[in-house]
Design a protein around this motif. Structure first.
Motif, PDB file in Angstrom:
ATOM      1  N   ARG A 301      66.158 -18.800  15.235  1.00  0.00           N
ATOM      2  CA  ARG A 301      65.320 -18.685  16.436  1.00  0.00           C
ATOM      3  C   ARG A 301      65.819 -19.627  17.537  1.00  0.00           C
ATOM      4  O   ARG A 301      65.839 -19.274  18.713  1.00  0.00           O
ATOM      5  N   ALA A 302      66.239 -20.833  17.119  1.00  0.00           N
ATOM      6  CA  ALA A 302      66.767 -21.796  18.103  1.00  0.00           C
ATOM      7  C   ALA A 302      68.003 -21.227  18.800  1.00  0.00           C
ATOM      8  O   ALA A 302      68.159 -21.338  20.018  1.00  0.00           O
ATOM      9  N   LYS A 303      68.871 -20.575  18.019  1.00  0.00           N
ATOM     10  CA  LYS A 303      70.080 -19.972  18.593  1.00  0.00           C
ATOM     11  C   LYS A 303      69.685 -18.831  19.534  1.00  0.00           C
ATOM     12  O   LYS A 303      70.190 -18.705  20.648  1.00  0.00           O
ATOM     13  N   HIS A 304      68.758 -18.016  19.045  1.00  0.00           N
ATOM     14  CA  HIS A 304      68.347 -16.828  19.773  1.00  0.00           C
ATOM     15  C   HIS A 304      67.677 -17.190  21.101  1.00  0.00           C
ATOM     16  O   HIS A 304      67.820 -16.488  22.100  1.00  0.00           O
ATOM     17  N   HIS A 305      66.960 -18.323  21.118  1.00  0.00           N
ATOM     18  CA  HIS A 305      66.252 -18.729  22.332  1.00  0.00           C
ATOM     19  C   HIS A 305      67.116 -19.569  23.261  1.00  0.00           C
ATOM     20  O   HIS A 305      66.599 -20.273  24.121  1.00  0.00           O
ATOM     21  N   GLY A 306      68.411 -19.567  23.057  1.00  0.00           N
ATOM     22  CA  GLY A 306      69.291 -20.215  24.020  1.00  0.00           C
ATOM     23  C   GLY A 306      70.043 -21.440  23.529  1.00  0.00           C
ATOM     24  O   GLY A 306      70.739 -22.095  24.290  1.00  0.00           O
ATOM     25  N   ARG A 307      69.913 -21.810  22.244  1.00  0.00           N
ATOM     26  CA  ARG A 307      70.658 -22.951  21.659  1.00  0.00           C
ATOM     27  C   ARG A 307      70.232 -24.291  22.261  1.00  0.00           C
ATOM     28  O   ARG A 307      69.331 -24.342  23.080  1.00  0.00           O
ATOM     29  N   ASN A 308      70.900 -25.369  21.807  1.00  0.00           N
ATOM     30  CA  ASN A 308      70.593 -26.730  22.273  1.00  0.00           C
ATOM     31  C   ASN A 308      69.093 -27.027  22.166  1.00  0.00           C
ATOM     32  O   ASN A 308      68.486 -27.540  23.101  1.00  0.00           O
ATOM     33  N   GLN A 309      68.496 -26.687  21.034  1.00  0.00           N
ATOM     34  CA  GLN A 309      67.081 -26.975  20.829  1.00  0.00           C
ATOM     35  C   GLN A 309      66.746 -27.083  19.341  1.00  0.00           C
ATOM     36  O   GLN A 309      67.529 -26.655  18.492  1.00  0.00           O
TER      37      GLN A 309
END
Ligand code: GH3
Ligand code: MG
Ligand code: MG
Ligand code: MG
Length: 312
Positions: A301-309
């Motif tokens: 989900r972190a990758k899918h929502h734009g990474r760096n999170q």
């Protein structure tokens, strides 16, 4: 808990990171039916900087090995009930003690008897009275060799972190303990963003430097008791002990912020990198496998929502 680290510090002292863990003193188990002899040899080894545990009955040796996990066993040959030779053969039959060095220390000077005693697979035969320096150096040499061998088997050579199988094994053990004492732990799966692109743009060596730097950041900012593993190429797993996901997320997020500020160099070119992380927690996820799966889904989900999170 969160020691502030200047990004630049992370680039230094990589040798320190990759060196095998040298913090813990070498551990020696001394088995001798004569308490005075055991105490004397223990003292010599302690003066040589080692940590020593003594037992006076061979029957106690296996139990002590389990609890103390020595790097070497120093065994008297002549003991009642069970001779040093018999003890050595018993130790040699146990797969978990494979490669554990055993040294005999005995008043036996007959070389024929020494040779026959060594057939149990021991490393050396020292005769009493032993020169203190001879004892200390014979023990240190072999104990250090085992340490190195263990480190090669359990750690990733590039980062010095635990390798995949050791990470899993250690997490399994910790969860078994956590089940018994009702503690909570969090797991973080950390994956460097667009790492293929980093390699493609800046070269493999620069990519390696990024991996090493992230490993160093994790090591310097997490607790000694936390388990930090290099799970795959640019993927890390951390077991944060004693805290839940809500506590772990801001902690990992502060690491994320610091990592994103590190300046990497590839020749003249400077570049930066980020990572994404997914968090899960025990006992909500009761096994290593379900922790991993849940952290992996959060990472996705972190990758899918734009990474760096960091995502729970
Ligand atoms: P994402 O943001 O989705 O994670 O994209 P990514 O490019 O990081 O992910 P991907 O799994 O496609 O690529 C990972 C790359 O990591 C591919 C592989 O060549 C590289 N890699 C794995 N191990 C090492 C290593 O030890 N050193 C270097 N330099 N690269 C490595
Ligand atoms: Mg004896
Ligand atoms: Mg990646
Ligand atoms: Mg990956």
């Amino acid at each position: 808990f969160t020691k502030p680290v200047k990004p630049l510090d992370l680039m230094l002292a990589v040798d320190e990171l990759t060196a095998p863990a040298a913090e813990e003193p070498l551990k020696v188990l001394v088995v001798d039916d004569e308490p005075e002899a055991a105490a004397y040899h223990a003292l010599l080894l302690e003066e040589g900087g080692m940590s020593v545990h003594q037992v006076h009955h061979p029957a106690d040796a296996l139990n002590a090995m389990e609890r103390f996990s020595p790097d070497l066993v120093l065994v008297d040959v002549y003991m009642p009930v069970c001779s040093g030779e018999e003890l050595a053969s018993i130790i040699r039959q146990q797969p978990e003690h494979l490669g554990l060095p055993i040294i005999y220390l005995s008043s036996e000077t007959d070389s024929q008897k020494q040779i026959s005693a060594m057939s149990a697979g021991v490393e050396a035969f020292l005769t009493k009275p032993v020169q203190p320096e001879e004892l200390v150096s014979a023990v240190r040499l072999r104990a250090e060799r085992l340490r190195l061998l263990r480190s090669l088997m359990t750690r990733d050579s590039m980062t010095g972190l635990y390798n995949h199988s050791t990470t899993t094994e250690l997490i399994n053990k910790n969860l078994a303990q956590a089940h018994r004492d009702n503690s909570q732990h969090a797991m973080a799966m950390i994956d460097i963003d667009h790492f293929k692109q980093v390699n493609d743009t800046h070269g493999h060596l620069a990519g390696d430097q990024v991996i090493i730097t992230l490993a160093r950041l994790l090591k310097s900012r997490l607790r000694l008791s936390d388990i930090i593993g290099r799970y795959g190429g640019e993927e890390f797993v951390v077991l944060l002990k004693g805290i839940n996901a809500e506590k772990a997320a801001p902690l990992i997020d502060s690491l994320r912020e610091d990592f994103a500020l590190v300046d990497f160099h590839a020749g003249e070119v400077r570049f930066r990198c980020t990572f994404s992380a997914g968090i899960s927690s025990f006992p909500a996820q009761p096994s290593t496998e379900s922790l991993r799966l849940s952290a992996d889904q959060a990472l996705y989900r972190a990758k899918h929502h734009g990474r760096n999170q960091v995502v729970i």
